[in-house]
Structures are given as C-alpha cells and as structure tokens.
Design an enzyme around this catalytic site. Structure first.
Site, PDB file in Angstrom:
ATOM      1  N   ARG B  69       0.822  -1.213   0.000  1.00  9.74           N
ATOM      2  CA  ARG B  69       0.000   0.000   0.000  1.00  9.74           C
ATOM      3  C   ARG B  69       0.858   1.265   0.000  1.00  9.74           C
ATOM      4  O   ARG B  69       0.393   2.326  -0.417  1.00  9.74           O
ATOM      5  CB  ARG B  69      -0.997  -0.028   1.162  1.00  9.74           C
ATOM      6  CG  ARG B  69      -2.077  -1.106   0.945  1.00  9.74           C
ATOM      7  CD  ARG B  69      -3.141  -1.102   2.021  1.00  9.74           C
ATOM      8  NE  ARG B  69      -2.637  -1.595   3.289  1.00  9.74           N
ATOM      9  CZ  ARG B  69      -2.756  -2.852   3.718  1.00  9.74           C
ATOM     10  NH1 ARG B  69      -3.385  -3.754   2.983  1.00  9.74           N
ATOM     11  NH2 ARG B  69      -2.263  -3.208   4.884  1.00  9.74           N
ATOM     12  N   GLU B 106       3.873 -10.246  15.549  1.00 12.36           N
ATOM     13  CA  GLU B 106       3.267 -10.738  16.785  1.00 12.36           C
ATOM     14  C   GLU B 106       3.728 -12.179  17.033  1.00 12.36           C
ATOM     15  O   GLU B 106       4.133 -12.550  18.133  1.00 12.36           O
ATOM     16  CB  GLU B 106       1.743 -10.653  16.672  1.00 12.36           C
ATOM     17  CG  GLU B 106       1.014 -10.844  17.991  1.00 12.36           C
ATOM     18  CD  GLU B 106      -0.499 -10.755  17.826  1.00 12.36           C
ATOM     19  OE1 GLU B 106      -1.186 -10.855  18.847  1.00 12.36           O
ATOM     20  OE2 GLU B 106      -0.971 -10.596  16.687  1.00 12.36           O
TER      21      GLU B 106
END
Lengths: 186, 182
Positions: B69, B106
């Site tokens: 993006r 994570e």
C-alpha cells in the site's frame, strides 16, 4: 500496439524510458531476462515521462476507473488516476483486500493464481483502464479484464510500460486494445 | 517534531472515506481500509497534496514506499516533489542485489528488502506507508535506508493507531500522519 507505432514515433521520451529499465539475467530463474522497472521509478525524469505519456493518451477518453495490478501496477496506476480524475482500484492477490471481493483465476507457467477486486467499487457504465508494468502471456491482464466486465464496467484499454515478444504484433488482448510503451531490453 | 494535521479542512473528507472492516485479517482487528479513499478522486488528491505541501521544500531526494500500500501513496508524492521512488519489498521480489532487514511480528518475524545502489549516502529520505501500527515495518524501513547511508528525514503515513504506540519505536525520528484512528 506500441506507442512508437501509434503517434509517438521518434519521441525522445521513449528512448529515455527504455534506457532507464534494467535487465537482470536469470531472475526469478535461469533463462529469464527480467525487466526491472525499479530503475525507471528511481529516475524522476523518466518516471514523469512515463506517466505523462499515459495521461496524455487517456485524459480525454472519459475514463472513470483506473485499475492497477498488484504490486508493480500500483507504482504507475495511481498517478495516472490522480491526473485524469478517475477512481483508483487495486487488483490484488488473494486474501489481501478486506471485506467482500470477487475473484478470477488465471494460469501461471506452473499452476494457477487468483486476482481479487472489491465488490461495489465499480458501476455499470464505468469506463476502465487496466495498468501493469509489463505484459508477457497476458494471463494476469485477461483475468483483470474479466473482473471488471463481471461488474459491468467497459474496459477501454489495457496499458503497460513494457510488452514482451509474446504480445508483439498484437493490438488486442482478451478482445480489448493493448497499449505498450517499449519493448524489452536485451 | 511529530505532528498530525488536525486543522486542515481536507482532513475530514479523507477521514470520512476510510472504511473500518471488523475482524480482518483475524478476529479482534478493526482493519483501516484506505481503498475507499482511493475511490474518491478529490479525497485521494487531497491526501497526496497534504504530503506534497509538507515535503516539497525539504530537499527530499528519495521517497521509499513499503509494499504494497506504500506503493499507492509513495510514487505520486515522489513525482510531485521530483524525488526518486524506491520500493521496499517482501523477500525475493526485488531482482538483483538487495540488503535485507528482519523485524518482529506478533508471532515470528518477517523481512523487508531494498536494492543495493537504490539510495546513495547522504540522500534525504522520506518513508511512506498507508498506516503505522506497532511501527515494526517502518523501523525496518528506516534501518535499510540508514544502512545505505541515507538520512531519514521523516516517516509519513495516512493513518496512525495511537494505542499501539508505533511512534515510540521510531528511534526519535519524526512521524507525520493525517488521521488518527479511534
């Protein structure tokens, strides 16, 4: 059709664009002469010329949608969309777009992949341009055409910076006009 | 140093076009979707203009965009300010010689790569992405640019998620965002 055969014969910008593209041999595998556009987008003059040529061609064609194919198409399509006042629609690999999508399968050399587009972004009557950095077999672009047509858009043209020999001499792909700026460098 | 454009009238139009998609890519995540901004030519143009106005007189020579993006916002900014655009990509996408920087997710880790020679020492760089969350990716991006000898002038994102404190992971580098998500 190539730009040089279609109104831009002798345009010095085309040589500048071609010269700015780097060839990387044997990527992603032996025998492939990879056409690397990163050297084009890191050359401000040549990058601007690339966008200007596309914008000059499309600004008076009443284009309402510019669709860019992930990821290298994203480097060219948004700037074109902004300059001509059209919506930009990203066409993405599976699982990247959040929310409701439609998808189309296309053939790779070995196996298949899919291209996805958001539902509800394109209307019946939208006039669309599809942009990618390069066209080889046309499999990805053909899937992109099918996605846009499924939602009722009219695909006006497909446009790429580079057209590989497989498409040389062809003016159309998937029934749609195909416009390319340069041939691959050796 | 770090700032957010709260008072510009164009911000409302941009913020109102951002779509929140619940539970994407996994349960509990409220995904900030910028594709709806791109569907509004006025809002997309305003987004780019806000960045261009800030950076055009700062002698930026490189705009580095983070895949994928960041590739939507970075090139129009680069074109408008006359800078190079340099894509920072997931592993094995860039042909030729690259340098790579690993960063934590994570669960597990990922890598960002940049072409050798894309950026020269002492170049002044901007890093662009659609959103800053934990700051891990932006931090990896800055490291790549600094390893090549460039000076990272600022990081620029459309959206910040303040609760994730990504701003604090940027080693004191300034961060400029247009919108904070709730």
């Amino acid at each position: 059709m190539f730009a040089a055969e279609n109104g831009l014969k002798g345009d010095p910008r085309l040589k500048g664009i071609s010269d700015a593209i780097r060839v990387v041999p044997h990527f992603p595998k032996p025998g492939i002469m990879f056409q690397d556009i990163t050297t084009l987008v890191s050359n401000p003059r040549a990058f601007k010329d690339t966008i200007d040529i596309f914008v000059d061609r499309y600004r008076d064609m009443d284009i309402s949608v510019v669709a860019g194919v992930e990821a290298r198409g994203f480097m060219f399509a948004p700037a074109i969309a902004l300059a001509i006042g059209a919506k930009f629609i990203p066409l993405r690999k599976p699982g990247k777009l959040p929310g409701e999508v439609i998808s189309e399968a296309y053939e790779l050399e070995y196996g298949k992949d899919r291209l996805e587009m958001h539902v509800g972004t394109v209307q019946h009557g939208d006039r669309a341009l599809i942009i990618d950095d390069l066209v080889a077999t046309g499999g990805t672009l053909s899937a992109a055409i099918r996605l846009l047509e499924r939602v009722g858009a009219e695909v006006v043209e497909c446009a790429c910076v580079i057209g590989l020999p497989e498409v040389k001499g062809r003016c159309r792909l998937g029934g749609k006009p195909l416009y390319m700026l340069v041939e691959p460098r050796q | 140093m770090s700032s957010c454009k709260e008072d510009d009238p164009r911000i409302d139009g941009i913020q109102s076009r951002i779509r929140v998609v619940p539970n994407f890519p996994k349960p509990g995540i409220m995904f900030q979707d910028i594709t709806t901004v791109l569907l509004d030519p006025r809002a997309f143009k305003d987004t780019i203009d806000l960045f261009v106005e800030r950076y055009k007189s700062k002698n930026i020579t490189v705009v580095a965009g983070i895949e994928a993006r960041g590739f939507i916002f970075g090139p129009p900014i680069a074109l408008a300010i006359g800078a190079k655009f340099v894509p920072l990509r997931k592993p094995k996408k860039l042909p030729g010689k690259v340098i790579r920087e690993e960063y934590d997710l994570e669960y597990g880790s990922d890598c960002l790569e940049m072409h050798v020679g894309a950026v020269e020492p002492e170049e002044r760089a901007l890093v662009v992405d659609d959103l800053i969350a934990t700051g891990g990716t932006l931090c990896a991006a800055m490291n790549l640019l600094e390893r090549a000898g460039a000076e990272v002038v600022e990081c620029a994102c459309v959206i910040e998620i303040p609760d994730l404190k990504g701003r604090d992971r940027l080693n004191g580098k300034p961060l400029f965002v247009l919108v904070e998500s709730q």
